[in-house]
Design a protein around this motif. Sequence first.
Motif, PDB file in Angstrom:
ATOM      1  N   GLY A  26      -7.627 -21.855   1.070  1.00 51.80           N
ATOM      2  CA  GLY A  26      -7.938 -20.283   0.390  1.00 51.80           C
ATOM      3  C   GLY A  26      -8.660 -20.820  -0.693  1.00 51.80           C
ATOM      4  N   GLU A  27      -9.144 -22.080  -0.893  1.00 49.02           N
ATOM      5  CA  GLU A  27     -10.682 -22.036  -1.653  1.00 49.02           C
ATOM      6  C   GLU A  27     -12.355 -21.658  -1.274  1.00 49.02           C
ATOM      7  OE1 GLU A  27     -11.197 -26.803  -2.703  1.00 49.02           O
ATOM      8  OE2 GLU A  27      -8.933 -26.255  -3.961  1.00 49.02           O
ATOM      9  N   ASP A  28     -12.080 -22.169  -0.060  1.00 44.52           N
ATOM     10  CA  ASP A  28     -13.247 -21.600   1.255  1.00 44.52           C
ATOM     11  C   ASP A  28     -12.816 -20.266   1.638  1.00 44.52           C
ATOM     12  OD1 ASP A  28     -15.842 -20.593   2.290  1.00 44.52           O
ATOM     13  OD2 ASP A  28     -15.692 -22.905   3.061  1.00 44.52           O
ATOM     14  N   ASP A  29     -13.475 -19.249   1.617  1.00 40.12           N
ATOM     15  CA  ASP A  29     -13.423 -17.972   2.575  1.00 40.12           C
ATOM     16  C   ASP A  29     -14.260 -18.075   3.494  1.00 40.12           C
ATOM     17  OD1 ASP A  29     -11.701 -16.285   2.093  1.00 40.12           O
ATOM     18  OD2 ASP A  29     -12.633 -14.558   1.372  1.00 40.12           O
ATOM     19  N   ASP A  30     -14.983 -18.544   4.104  1.00 38.80           N
ATOM     20  CA  ASP A  30     -15.920 -18.261   5.268  1.00 38.80           C
ATOM     21  C   ASP A  30     -15.181 -18.713   6.072  1.00 38.80           C
ATOM     22  OD1 ASP A  30     -17.603 -18.615   6.968  1.00 38.80           O
ATOM     23  OD2 ASP A  30     -18.382 -20.772   6.772  1.00 38.80           O
ATOM     24  N   ILE A  62       4.171 -20.820  -6.380  1.00 41.21           N
ATOM     25  CA  ILE A  62       4.278 -22.370  -5.896  1.00 41.21           C
ATOM     26  C   ILE A  62       2.412 -22.579  -5.516  1.00 41.21           C
ATOM     27  CG2 ILE A  62       4.671 -22.591  -3.463  1.00 41.21           C
ATOM     28  CD1 ILE A  62       6.734 -21.126  -3.417  1.00 41.21           C
ATOM     29  N   LYS A  63       2.098 -23.920  -6.208  1.00 38.60           N
ATOM     30  CA  LYS A  63       0.559 -23.953  -6.545  1.00 38.60           C
ATOM     31  C   LYS A  63       0.329 -24.223  -4.856  1.00 38.60           C
ATOM     32  CE  LYS A  63      -0.500 -23.310 -10.917  1.00 38.60           C
ATOM     33  NZ  LYS A  63      -0.828 -22.462 -11.218  1.00 38.60           N
ATOM     34  N   VAL A  64      -1.020 -24.492  -4.467  1.00 32.12           N
ATOM     35  CA  VAL A  64      -1.107 -24.845  -3.241  1.00 32.12           C
ATOM     36  C   VAL A  64      -2.511 -25.833  -3.105  1.00 32.12           C
ATOM     37  CG1 VAL A  64      -1.160 -25.530  -0.267  1.00 32.12           C
ATOM     38  CG2 VAL A  64       0.181 -23.213  -1.734  1.00 32.12           C
ATOM     39  N   SER A  65      -2.624 -26.906  -3.606  1.00 29.87           N
ATOM     40  CA  SER A  65      -3.780 -27.862  -3.413  1.00 29.87           C
ATOM     41  C   SER A  65      -4.159 -29.009  -2.329  1.00 29.87           C
ATOM     42  CB  SER A  65      -3.690 -28.730  -4.659  1.00 29.87           C
ATOM     43  OG  SER A  65      -2.090 -29.844  -4.450  1.00 29.87           O
ATOM     44  N   CYS A  66      -3.344 -28.831  -1.062  1.00 26.83           N
ATOM     45  CA  CYS A  66      -3.703 -29.353  -0.317  1.00 26.83           C
ATOM     46  C   CYS A  66      -3.145 -28.612   1.510  1.00 26.83           C
ATOM     47  CB  CYS A  66      -3.769 -31.155  -0.053  1.00 26.83           C
ATOM     48  SG  CYS A  66      -1.921 -31.625  -0.167  1.00 26.83           S
TER      49      CYS A  66
END
Length: 111
Positions: A13-17, A50-54
């Motif tokens: 979800g860091e990039d919405d492209d 819940i945090k997602v980083s990768c």
Amino acid sequence: MTHLNLLEKFVIGEDDDSEYVSEFYKSDVESERLKLHRNTFLDNLKSRNIKVSCISDITNILKQEENDFMLKLSSECVQFIKIILTIPVTSCTPERSFSALRRLETYLDQE
């Protein structure tokens, strides 16, 4: 690695492209459905703090048995993650295969 980095940013979800994903994978994924399922999946995680980083965080979450409903709810996202996980990191294995094939052809040509 740039390709994998872009895919990971999209999944977490860091990039919405979704354009890059839809252009690269064309008929393998439905881009609008994928984006919807990804957003649903990430919203569900966010509501449970819940945090997602990768991408490995996501795979660990999906492996848990109590998240079976998540697999059904975000099927397009799960399918896309499976596609990402099957991308080879290097080309060593195919190169070894071609090298072995070349040796076999050389052997057969000598006879």
